[in-house]
Enzyme design. Structure first.
Site, PDB file in Angstrom:
ATOM      1  N   HIS A 185      38.931  40.567  37.443  1.00  0.00           N
ATOM      2  CA  HIS A 185      38.199  41.810  37.078  1.00  0.00           C
ATOM      3  C   HIS A 185      37.969  42.161  35.607  1.00  0.00           C
ATOM      4  O   HIS A 185      36.965  42.862  35.342  1.00  0.00           O
ATOM      5  CB  HIS A 185      38.841  42.672  37.997  1.00  0.00           C
ATOM      6  CG  HIS A 185      38.712  42.469  39.435  1.00  0.00           C
ATOM      7  ND1 HIS A 185      39.681  41.830  40.072  1.00  0.00           N
ATOM      8  CD2 HIS A 185      37.665  42.734  40.401  1.00  0.00           C
ATOM      9  CE1 HIS A 185      39.349  41.685  41.433  1.00  0.00           C
ATOM     10  NE2 HIS A 185      38.188  42.192  41.587  1.00  0.00           N
ATOM     11  N   ASP A 255      31.919  34.747  43.142  1.00  0.00           N
ATOM     12  CA  ASP A 255      32.418  36.066  43.161  1.00  0.00           C
ATOM     13  C   ASP A 255      31.665  37.105  42.331  1.00  0.00           C
ATOM     14  O   ASP A 255      30.632  36.735  41.872  1.00  0.00           O
ATOM     15  CB  ASP A 255      34.094  35.947  42.339  1.00  0.00           C
ATOM     16  CG  ASP A 255      34.884  36.813  42.686  1.00  0.00           C
ATOM     17  OD1 ASP A 255      34.500  37.975  43.523  1.00  0.00           O
ATOM     18  OD2 ASP A 255      36.233  36.802  42.828  1.00  0.00           O
TER      19      ASP A 255
END
Length: 344
Positions: A185, A255
Site C-alpha cells: 500500500h 490489486d
C-alpha cells in the site's frame, strides 16, 4: 437503464448513497464493478438501499465487492454483521483439531457470504492464501498458517462455505505476499527468492486448490528472479505461470492501481494497460476519484467477450434473500453458532 457488458474497471464511491457523479461514472461502459469500504456503511438498511441503487444502474448489474475477510480486515462490523475471526484463529485451531477447524472454516465462509448477500453485496475478496512467514505485518494474522497444506485445506473449506451461500471466492495475493516485510500500500516490496523456492511454498495453495478458487488477485510485489515487474503487471506471472503452469481459468483482478506498489509502472493509465496486457480481467482503482476519472477517460481497451464473461460469472446466480429470510435459514443459524463459539 443501459444494457452493456461489464467493463474492466472497478472503482468506488465516497458515501452512503450515490450522487449524480457516481451514477455517471458507474454507467460508463468501461466500468464493470464497484468496491465498498467501511465509509459506505451506516447500517443494514442503508447498505441494502445503496447496493440496490448500484445494481439498478446497469444491466447486467455491476459486480459489488468488498474486502471482508474477518479479523482486522472486515469492513462492516455492526447492525447484524457477525465479528468474524482472523484466519490465523482457524490455523491455530487446525493444529489442535483439524476436523473441527475445517468445519469452522466452512461455517465462517457461509456466515460471511450470507450476511453480505442478504444486503446485496456480491463478492468478498477472500480467502487470503499468503503464507505466514512471520515477516509481513500487513498480512500477519490474515494468513491461515505458514504451512501451505494447512492454508489450502482451510481456504478450501472457507470457499465451500462461500459457495454454499452463493458467493464465489478470490484467492490473494498471488504468488504470495507473506515473505516480504514491506506493505505494498505504501511501498514497493521486493521478494528476492528464487522461483523454485516460491513454487515449493507460496504457490502450493493455488496449485492444491485448483478450481476451488474462482478468482485470483496478484500481489504488487516484485520477484526479480522471475520478472522486473510486480506480479500483477507481469505476463510471466499471470499468463505463463498462473494461466499456463497452474491452468487457472478463472477471473484475475489487479490489486488497487492507486497503491504505491503499482507506481513502478507509470501513471494510472499505464498501470491499467500493463495489468490488462499481463492478463488481468478487471483492474481496481480505489480511494482516488481523480485517477478513476482519468482512467476511464484515457483508457479504451478493445472489448473482450471472454474476459467480460469471466467477470460476469462472479455475479450470484440467484437472489439469497433479505435479513428476515436469513434469520430463518437453519444453515445460517447453525453456521453462526459455530462461529460464535469459535470467537467466544
Amino acid at each position: 437503464m443501459r444494457h452493456t457488458p461489464p467493463g474492466p474497471v472497478m472503482l468506488d464511491v465516497a458515501g452512503f448513497e450515490l450522487d449524480a457523479e457516481d451514477r455517471e461514472l458507474l454507467a460508463h461502459p468501461s466500468v464493470g464493478g464497484l468496491i465498498l469500504f467501511a465509509r459506505n456503511f451506516a447500517d443494514a438498511r442503508q447498505l441494502a438501499a445503496l447496493t440496490e441503487a448500484i445494481h439498478a444502474v446497469r444491466t447486467p448489474p455491476l459486480l459489488i465487492a468488498v474486502d471482508h475477510e474477518g479479523g482486522r480486515v472486515q469492513r462492516f462490523r455492526s447492525d447484524g454483521f457477525t465479528h468474524l475471526p482472523a484466519m490465523r484463529t482457524l490455523g491455530t485451531r487446525y493444529e489442535v483439531d483439524a476436523t473441527a477447524a475445517l468445519g469452522e472454516a466452512r461455517a465462517a465462509g457461509f456466515v460471511l457470504a450470507a450476511e453480505l448477500r442478504a444486503l446485496g453485496v456480491d463478492l468478498s475478496f477472500t480467502p487470503v492464501l499468503d503464507l505466514d512467514f512471520g515477516a509481513s505485518a500487513v498480512i500477519g494474522d490474515r494468513a491461515f498458517h505458514g504451512d501451505p497444506a494447512i492454508v489450502a485445506a482451510l481456504a478450501g473449506a472457507l470457499a465451500e462455505g462461500l459457495r454454499a451461500a452463493g458467493m464465489k471466492s478470490v484467492g490473494k495475493h498471488f504468488p504470495g505476499h507473506g515473505f516480504v516485510a514491506a506493505d505494498s500500500h505504501v511501498a514497493i516490496p521486493v521478494d528476492e527468492r528464487e522461483f523454485d523456492t516460491i513454487w515449493r511454498t507460496d504457490i502450493q495453495p493455488y496449485l492444491q486448490l485448483g478450481r476451488q478458487i474462482d478468482a485470483v488477485m496478484p500481489a504488487h510485489v516484485i520477484y526479480p528472479a522471475v520478472d522486473a515487474l510486480p506480479a500483477g503487471f507481469s505476463r510471466k506471472w499471470v499468463q505463463d505461470i498462473l494461466r499456463g503452469r497452474l491452468e487457472f481459468d478463472g477471473v484475475v483482478f489487479s490489486d488497487d492501481l492507486s497503491m504505491e506498489g503499482a507506481s513502478v509502472v507509470g501513471d494510472v493509465v499505464a498501470r491499467a494497460e500493463a495489468a490488462w496486457d499481463a492478463g488481468c480481467d478487471m483492474v481496481l482503482v480505489c480511494n482516488a476519484r481523480d485517477q478513476a476519472i482519468r482512467l476511464i477517460d484515457g483508457w479504451h481497451p478493445a472489448p473482450d467477450a471472454e474476459r467480460s464473461a469471466r467477470v460476469a460469472s462472479l455475479l450470484p446466480k440467484q437472489p439469497f434473500g433479505d435479513r428476515t429470510q436469513l434469520a430463518q435459514d437453519t444453515r445460517y443459524r447453525d453456521a453462526l453458532d459455530q462461529v460464535q463459539r469459535l470467537t467466544a
